[in-house]
Scaffold this active site. Structure first.
Site, short mmCIF file in Angstrom:
data_model
loop_
_atom_site.label_atom_id
_atom_site.label_comp_id
_atom_site.label_asym_id
_atom_site.label_seq_id
_atom_site.Cartn_x
_atom_site.Cartn_y
_atom_site.Cartn_z
CG ASP A 174 1.62 4.85 5.71
OD1 ASP A 174 0.96 4.00 6.36
OD2 ASP A 174 2.18 5.81 6.24
CG ASP A 224 -0.02 -0.13 2.52
OD1 ASP A 224 0.18 -1.29 2.97
OD2 ASP A 224 0.50 0.88 3.02
N1 ADE Z 1 1.26 1.25 5.73
C1 ADE Z 1 1.78 0.39 6.60
N2 ADE Z 1 2.26 0.83 7.79
C2 ADE Z 1 2.80 -0.06 8.66
N3 ADE Z 1 2.87 -1.36 8.45
C3 ADE Z 1 2.41 -1.83 7.28
N4 ADE Z 1 2.37 -3.08 6.79
C4 ADE Z 1 1.81 -3.02 5.58
N5 ADE Z 1 1.47 -1.75 5.27
C5 ADE Z 1 1.84 -0.99 6.32
#
Ligand code: ADE
Ligand SMILES: CSC[C@H]1O[C@H](OP(=O)(O)O)[C@H](O)[C@@H]1O
Length: 299
Positions: free
Chosen positions: A216, A214
C-alpha cells in the site's frame, strides 16, 4: 437436492484483478446467466475440475472493464447460486498492512471491516427483512480445505487476518493506511465487501485467498502502490492461484456435509417479516437466494 436436503457440492470461483479465467476445466463453456438483480460481471465459465462441477466468474469482467464500485455483487452471487454453487472461493489482490505479509503471500482472511459506501449490500429489504450473522464471515470448512491444500502445494500461505474493504477506486492516503494498521487490519482491498455479506445471505460457504501484491503506501522502504506493481506480482502468482484452485477441487469431495458452521442454513433464523407482511415481488426475486426457506410463501 439430495434426500437429506443437501445440495450437491459445486465450487464457485470469483477471480479478481489479473485472474480472468482458470485452467483445467473439462466440458468448459461460458454461460450467460440472467438474475432478478441485473447482469453479473460477465458470462460464467462452467465445467468440471477433477470431477467436481465448477463455475468461474471474473469479478471485473474479462479485460477488467468494471471498477470495484461498478461490480454488481448481488447479480454475481445470485447467478452463482442459481447455477448450483454451494461454496465460493474468492481470489483477490490486496495491499499488505503488515511487515510480515510480503508481496506473494496468500492470506486466508477470517475477518472484514466494511468501509464501502456505494453498493447494494443486501438481497433483503422492504417486503422481506432479514438479519444474518456476520460474526464469523468466512466458512471454516472451506478455509481449512484451502489451507491444507496450500500447505501441500508449498504456497506461502498465512491463516487468518482482517481485510479492510474500501470504496476506491483511488488507493488509500497514507493517513488512511496508517489508520487501518492502527485498527489491527492486515490487508486492504476494494471488493470483498459486500461480496462476503451477500454470500452469507445466499447461504453459500465463502472464503477468500487474499493475494498480497504491494505494501500500500505506509511502508518507508517501499514505494506507494501502483497498478503496474499489482499486475506484475499477480502475473508471477497467477499460475500458483490456478493450481491452488485445481487442488482444492481435487480434495473437495472429502468433506463433512452439511456445513458444520451452518453457512448453508443461516436463513432458518434470519427472517423477521411475518408471512402476511411479505411482498410477493420481493419474494419472486429471492427464488434462488432464499427459495429453500420461502417455498410456502411462493406456492
Ligand atoms: N494497496 C491496495 N489497496 C487497495 N486495493 C488493492 N488491491 C491490491 N493492492 C491494493
Ligand atoms: C488493480 S489494483 C486494485 C483492485 O485490485 C483488487 O481487486 P480484486 O479484489 O478483484 O482482486 C482491489 O480490490 C481493487 O479492485
Amino acid at each position: 437436492m439430495s434426500d437429506d436436503g443437501q445440495r450437491p457440492p459445486m465450487l464457485g470461483v470469483i477471480g479478481g484483478s489479473g485472474v480472468y479465467d482458470i485452467t483445467g476445466l473439462e466440458q468448459a463453456r461460458w454461460e450467460q446467466v440472467e438474475t432478478p438483480f441485473g447482469d453479473p460481471s460477465d458470462h460464467i465459465l462452467v465445467g468440471e475440475l477433477e470431477g467436481l462441477p465448477v463455475a468461474f466468474l471474473p469479478r471485473h469482467g474479462r479485460g477488467h472493464p468494471l471498477p470495484p464500485s461498478g461490480v454488481n455483487y448481488r447479480a454475481n452471487i445470485d447467478a452463482l447460486k442459481r447455477l448450483g454453487v454451494t461454496d465460493v472461493l474468492s481470489l483477490s489482490a490486496v495491499g499488505s498492512l503488515r511487515e510480515e505479509l510480503a508481496p506473494g503471500t496468500f492470506v486466508l482472511v477470517d475477518q472484514f471491516i466494511d468501509r464501502t459506501i456505494e453498493r447494494d449490500k443486501s438481497f433483503f429489504g422492504p417486503g422481506l427483512v432479514a438479519h444474518v450473522s456476520m460474526a464469523e464471515p468466512v466458512c471454516n470448512r472451506l478455509a481449512d480445505l484451502v489451507e491444507r491444500v496450500a500447505v501441500e502445494e508449498e504456497l506461502p500461505v498465512r491463516r487468518g487476518g482482517t481485510y479492510l474493504a474500501m470504496e476506491g477506486p483511488q488507493f488509500s492516503s497514507r493517513a488512511e493506511s496508517e489508520m487501518y494498521r492502527a485498527w489491527g487490519c492486515d490487508v486492504v482491498g476494494m471488493t470483498n465487501m459486500p461480496e462476503a455479506k451477500l454470500a452469507r445471505e445466499a447461504e453459500l460457504c465463502y472464503a477468500t485467498v487474499a493475494m498480497v501484491t504491494d505494501f500500500d503506501c505506509w511502508h518507508p522502504d517501499h514505494g506507494n502502490v501502483e497498478v503496474a506493481d499489482v499486475i506484475r506480482v499477480l502475473q508471477a502468482n497467477a499460475s500458483k492461484a490456478r493450481s491452488l484452485v485445481e487442488a482444492v477441487a481435487e480434495s473437495f469431495g472429502h468433506r463433512p456435509d452439511p456445513c458444520p458452521q451452518g453457512c448453508d442454513r443461516v436463513l432458518d433464523t434470519a427472517l423477521i417479516t411475518m408471512p402476511q407482511a411479505r411482498d410477493p415481488e420481493r419474494l419472486r426475486c429471492l427464488d434462488a437466494v432464499a427459495g429453500r426457506v420461502l417455498t410456502n410463501d411462493t406456492e
